[in-house]
Design an enzyme around this catalytic site. Structure first.
Site, short mmCIF file in Angstrom:
data_model
loop_
_atom_site.label_atom_id
_atom_site.label_comp_id
_atom_site.label_asym_id
_atom_site.label_seq_id
_atom_site.Cartn_x
_atom_site.Cartn_y
_atom_site.Cartn_z
N HIS A 13 1.65 66.95 153.28
CA HIS A 13 2.37 65.73 152.97
C HIS A 13 1.53 64.47 153.19
O HIS A 13 0.72 64.39 154.11
CB HIS A 13 3.64 65.63 153.83
N ASP A 14 1.71 63.51 152.30
CA ASP A 14 1.13 62.17 152.42
C ASP A 14 -0.38 62.13 152.31
O ASP A 14 -1.00 61.13 152.70
CB ASP A 14 1.58 61.51 153.75
N GLY A 57 -1.43 66.76 157.28
CA GLY A 57 -0.80 65.58 156.71
C GLY A 57 -1.63 64.32 156.86
O GLY A 57 -2.45 64.19 157.77
#
Length: 256
Positions: free
Chosen positions: A119-120, A137
């Site tokens: 994520h991200d 992440g």
């Protein structure tokens, strides 16, 4: 161009020139651009936008919810550019509201089998991740970087432009642009000379980066004074300036 065994949810936007292979599952918020080819048994879900002319091979999982204990189903996103190659069993996840809310993949990247992008993350252009390389992440990978097989990258780490990280390395601190790095706890091993030459760097460009490397990492100076000395001596060179700016903005600390 959509195989009859594929399951495409109502609301998905599939360009007429895209190809969806057998037994794929496409979620209702997915957008897929012209010329993108999705192989068999691929799952694409979430608020995922995929640009034109990508190749996604069998069993990849794109746009799944993040592996983040604070995720509560927020409408976060994944955006993938054009011309990427995503091989078998690659996983790329949505962003989280704890960060920008979006995972971003640029253009012409190669993700070999079993790679993971959490994520991200932000991946720029022309990055290569070899088999099994994994990003935690919030990682940023600048353009033309190469990560060898089974490389593991810690949260919030940045991998600089044209950096080369050897296979089986564990990256817990930022890798500066133009460098070669390796090791269970990664260390620098000079410039990525092969990558620089392949990307058109002149002998003069490389000489200036070599001088910057000696000042920054071999002079015995603390990082702040070393950056000042390199800027005074070599400032104005765009590659050196990019390197120094990268160092100034490190959050995780610099691999030395």
């Amino acid at each position: 161009m959509i195989h009859p065994t594929a399951i495409v949810a109502e609301g998905a936007q599939i360009h007429p020139e895209a190809e969806i292979g057998p037994y794929c599952i496409i979620g209702p918020h997915v957008k897929i651009g012209a010329g993108t080819k999705v192989g068999p048994h691929v799952v694409i879900e979430g608020r995922t936008e995929i640009g034109p002319n990508n190749q996604i091979f069998q069993f990849a999982s794109i746009g799944a919810v993040p592996q983040h204990v604070k995720y509560r189903g927020e409408p976060t996103e994944l955006k993938i550019g054009s011309g990427n190659i995503i091989r078998e069993f690659v996983t790329i996840h949505l962003g989280t509201v704890q960060d920008r809310g979006i995972t971003t993949i640029g253009d012409r990247n190669v993700f070999m089998a079993y790679c993971h992008v959490a994520h991200d993350c932000t991946i720029e252009d022309s990055v290569i991740m070899a088999n099994g390389a994994s990003l935690a992440g919030h990682v940023t990978v600048e353009r033309n970087a190469i990560l060898g097989g089974l490389v593991g990258v810690h949260q919030f780490v940045r991998i600089g432009r044209l950096a080369m990280v050897a296979g089986l390395s564990g990256v817990s601190m930022d890798i500066p642009p133009f460098m070669s790095a390796a090791g269970f706890r990664t260390k620098l091993f000079g410039l990525n000379l092969v990558g620089l030459r392949r990307n058109g760097f002149t002998p003069q460009d490389i000489a200036r980066l070599r001088r910057a490397y000696r000042i920054l990492f071999q002079s015995g100076l603390l990082l702040g004074p070393a950056i000042e000395q390199a800027a005074a001596e070599l400032g104005g060179d765009p590659n050196v300036d990019h390197l120094l700016d990268f160092l100034r903005h490190s959050r995780r600390g610099i691999c030395r």
